[in-house]
Design an enzyme around this catalytic site. Structure first.
Site, PDB file in Angstrom:
ATOM      1  N   ARG A 444       7.649  10.331 -10.192  1.00  0.00           N
ATOM      2  CA  ARG A 444       6.406   9.895 -10.850  1.00  0.00           C
ATOM      3  C   ARG A 444       6.013  10.946 -11.904  1.00  0.00           C
ATOM      4  NH1 ARG A 444       0.378   8.146  -8.750  1.00  0.00           N
ATOM      5  NH2 ARG A 444       0.475   6.046  -9.534  1.00  0.00           N
ATOM      6  N   LYS A 477     -10.418   9.917  -1.063  1.00  0.00           N
ATOM      7  CA  LYS A 477      -9.084   9.367  -0.798  1.00  0.00           C
ATOM      8  C   LYS A 477      -8.103  10.477  -1.162  1.00  0.00           C
ATOM      9  CE  LYS A 477      -6.006   5.612  -2.348  1.00  0.00           C
ATOM     10  NZ  LYS A 477      -5.944   4.450  -3.248  1.00  0.00           N
ATOM     11  N   GLY A 528       0.363   4.745  -0.453  1.00  0.00           N
ATOM     12  CA  GLY A 528       0.147   3.857   0.688  1.00  0.00           C
ATOM     13  C   GLY A 528       0.467   4.616   1.959  1.00  0.00           C
ATOM     14  N   ASP A 533       0.641   9.218  10.004  1.00  0.00           N
ATOM     15  CA  ASP A 533       1.082   9.826  11.260  1.00  0.00           C
ATOM     16  C   ASP A 533      -0.120  10.333  12.050  1.00  0.00           C
ATOM     17  OD1 ASP A 533       0.536  12.634  10.389  1.00  0.00           O
ATOM     18  OD2 ASP A 533       2.137  12.194   8.942  1.00  0.00           O
ATOM     19  N   GLU A 613     -15.362 -17.852  -4.295  1.00  0.00           N
ATOM     20  CA  GLU A 613     -14.756 -16.677  -3.664  1.00  0.00           C
ATOM     21  C   GLU A 613     -15.798 -15.583  -3.438  1.00  0.00           C
ATOM     22  OE1 GLU A 613     -10.104 -17.179  -5.050  1.00  0.00           O
ATOM     23  OE2 GLU A 613     -11.494 -16.194  -6.422  1.00  0.00           O
TER      24      GLU A 613
END
Ligand code: GLA
Length: 729
Positions: A444, A477, A528, A533, A613
């Site tokens: 990336r 995040k 993602g 873990d 919606e």
């Protein structure tokens, strides 16, 4: 007492439904005698029948007894170079180049409470249940290395943990070339192995294989636990189903390189081992130094896979996740990533936020692109300075505007990475992993920061603290978007230590950030689910499950994830159609139903969806709140596999008052066969009303007789069916 010691040599760890037993035999070898359904603590070493096995030699203490061989015995700590030719857990290299590691039982102690591991996550005692700890010391026969084996017991939860500490109590330095955390030897019976494998955007697909003489091995040498192989595995008796059979889970509390293998030996014993991957691993232990290997969480169920999953869900939710959001309801969020990617400004963000707030969404998360020079993914990482020009003002102003709308505000970071096109790289090129004289691999178009270095962590902590204290930020995040290679630390650590020290550095930064901002909600992410873990759950109670938001692909991703990890840990969003990863179009309602099996949110611009919606958004959010207790703390049942023509699952709350069944049709057929479902987890003796038909029947009838849908839903259609328990008279 969950830990019973008889004759100073027989150790039986008792949980509610399982037992684990070890015995230090007359030669001080620590034998593994049993792990499975509960027994009464008699010495099961007598089940081990020895024989004179050709080419399986005898240790000196056998004194001519040709039937005593380390190569055939079930053991707790198989080690290198002393006659056990199977997989070893500890591999030493002494000053003279020899590799013998002959560990014998020395002493033990039983301690109240659960144990901690320096610098690494581990299960902790909570208000409801405390663990107990057994520490067994094993001394190496001809050197001064001592291994301390830690066993933790959580009786009510049916969980046993293990960790390993290697200490050099001598003067000579010793190299540790391998240090796994756990060995399980199964003396009898056949077993199958379930692993959770995949790739970016398609994580944790279940694979099941019989364990034979050919070694089955999974692992990661990517510097992260990885999309490809999750650091968790299940061994089970052949034929084990959700509701029947013996199964054993092994779940590593670690986010770096790992290995797991299972193999049958020459006489049918199956050995399973788990721990840090030995590739590019070598620690030199000097006088007085120690190495700590991460924890493995073991659990056994004699009643199939659903029970095993429930045990893991509970222990991870209640003894691994920490902080305010372990217990507090998670906010429904909207993330701008798939709505705008890098192409946003204040106006666009506020328009998304305003619409979302009006529909009941509780937090706006500003994803990648708000800092440095970052209008695509080729530059800017490391420059954690707000791009006020792009935002049309300060982050504080933006955050306040969001707060004024009644919403929380979240922000994306990718702390462990650096772009070559960044001021940070221009100033500190040696902070990135790269080997002198070689061109580094790009992924990336970015490089990895060497988190083993204190100054790198200090820089990141300072930058993040600065941003988080100036703007009103409720959530971060924490992303990590490439695999690690080109291992070489300019900070002075030898290459064999760097992978592990890098991960310890990540944990250190996470810990210190949370100390400063204890109310922050962290969501883990690695493209993602590349670092999904147990260890990451210690810092972030939810993790973005996959970059793949296609509701149908998510069925299999979330199904595989559910074997170990609780629904509360699964970040799951409703996104736009055609889906950005697969091009598939699935009804809005179905996207909502699938995302409800997780920590719920949206990843699209709600200004671009229809009025109908938008009404569904309101309904979905109402459902999220209505069913929060069920989905986030209830028991989760897989009612089908994801590969068939439908996929179904259920949540049942602790009191068995309500059960919520979700069903998604994954394909359509002409002249379809009827859809029939059996519910699980209800109280057999209680009456339940089904929301679909209004019929009232006993839990027993719903579970055994089930229900047939009066029509067959079309492709990608979905249903929520609620079973409500009637008052108990
Ligand atoms: C990763 C994450 C995405 C998004 C992008 C931003 O791929 O998984 O959700 O945050 O990075 O660059």
């Amino acid at each position: 007492m969950a830990i019973k010691v008889s004759g100073e040599r027989l150790f039986t760890l008792q949980t509610k439904d399982s037992s684990y037993q070890m015995y230090a035999d007359e030669k001080d070898v620590l034998l593994h005698t049993y792990y499975g359904r509960r027994i009464d603590g008699e010495n099961l070493a007598e089940l081990i029948v020895r024989g004179d096995v050709g080419f399986s030699g005898n240790p000196p203490q056998a004194q001519g007894d040709r039937s005593y061989s380390l190569d055939c015995l079930p053991q707790e700590l198989p080690s290198s170079g002393v006659g056990d030719y199977r997989e070893d857990c500890i591999r030493l290299r002494h000053a003279d180049g020899s590799t013998a590691a002959d560990f014998r039982f020395e002493s033990y102690e039983v301690l109240p409470g659960s144990y901690r591991i320096p610098g690494m996550p581990a299960l902790y005692d909570n208000e409801k249940e405390k663990g107990e700890t057994l520490v067994i010391s094993m001394r190496e026969a001809a050197s001064s290395i001592v291994v301390r084996l830690y066993y933790g017991v959580f009786e009510e939860e049916n969980v046993i943990t293990r960790a390993v500490r290697v200490e050099n109590r001598g003067k000579e330095p010793v190299y540790l070339d391998k240090c796994l955390s756990c060995c399980l030897d199964y003396s009898f019976g056949e077993l199958e192995l379930m692993t959770f494998v995949g790739r970016h955007a398609m994580e944790r697909t279940v694979e099941r294989n019989p364990v034979g003489h050919t070694k089955l091995e999974i692992g990661s040498i990517r510097g992260a636990s990885s999309h490809q192989y999750n650091p968790a595995a299940i061994l089970c008796s052949p034929g084990t189903t959700e509701d029947w059979g013996d199964c054993w889970g092994m779940c590593l509390v670690y986010s770096g390189n790992f290995i797991f293998s299972a193999q049958q030996d020459q006489r049918g014993l199956i050995r399973a081992v788990m721990g840090i991957h030995p590739t590019q691993f070598c620690f030199c232990l000097k006088e007085g130094e120690a190495f700590d290997a991460p924890q493995v969480i073991l659990s056994h169920s004699g009643q199939g896979l659903a029970r095993l999953s429930h045990q893991y869900h509970r222990i991870l939710r209640e003894h691994m996740c920490r902080g305010k959001y372990r217990d507090v309801k998670r906010p429904v969020l909207i993330n701008n990533w798939e709505a705008t990617y890098f192409d946003f400004d204040q106006e666009k963000l506020l328009a998304i936020a305003e619409k979302a707030a009006g529909l009941g969404i509780e937090m706006l998360v500003l994803d990648d692109g708000w800092f440095g020079k970052r209008n695509d993914d080729n530059s800017g990482l490391g420059d954690w300075f707000v791009n006020e020009k792009k935002l049309g003002g300060s982050l504080q102003q933006l955050g306040e505007k969001i707060h004024q709308m009644g919403m929380k505000f979240g922000l994306w970071f990718e702390p462990e990475m650096i772009s070559e096109d960044s001021d940070l790289y221009r100033e500190h090129p040696d902070w990135a992993f790269q080997i002198p004289g070689r061109q580094p691999n790009r992924s990336r178009n970015q490089l990895v920061l060497d988190m083993s270095r204190q100054e790198v962590r200090e820089y990141l902590l300072e930058r993040m603290t600065n941003i988080l204290s100036k703007a009103p930020i409720d959530y971060v995040k924490w992303d990590m978007n490439r695999s690690v290679c080109d291992i070489y630390s300019h900070g002075g650590y030898s290459a064999g230590e760097v992978y592990h020290r890098h991960i310890l550095g990540v944990y250190d930064l996470l810990e210190r950030l949370l100390e400063r901002f204890p109310h922050l909600l962290l969501e883990g992410c690695s493209g993602g689910g590349g670092r999904f873990d147990a260890a990451m759950l210690y810092y972030s109670p939810q993790i973005w499950c996959s970059d793949n938001t296609d509701a149908v692909n998510r069925l299999s991703i979330q199904y595989g994830t559910s074997f170990f990890y609780p629904v509360s840990a699964v970040g799951s969003h409703v996104s736009a159609v055609p889906n950005h990863q697969t091009g598939r179009s699935v009804p809005f309602r179905t996207r909502g139903h699938v995302a409800l099996a997780g920590s719920f949110g949206y990843e699209l611009d709600l200004n671009r969806v229809t009025q109908e919606e938008q009404e569904q958004v309101k309904e979905q959010i109402a459902q999220f709140h209505e069913y929060y207790e069920l989905t986030h703390t209830g028991s989760y049942y897989r009612l089908s596999e994801p590969a068939g023509r439908l996929c179904a699952w259920a949540f049942v709350d602790e009191r068995k008052d309500r059960a919520l069944v979700t069903l998604v049709m994954t394909s359509a057929e002409g002249n379809p066969a009827p859809v029939h479902l059996k519910v699980k987890g209800l109280d057999p003796d209680r009456q339940y009303r089904c929301s679909l038909s209004g019929a009232v029947r006993s839990g027993r009838t719903w579970m055994n007789g089930g229900l047939t849908l009066p029509w067959t839903p079309g492709e990608y259609e979905s249903l929520l069916i609620l079973f409500e328990g009637m008052e108990v008279r």
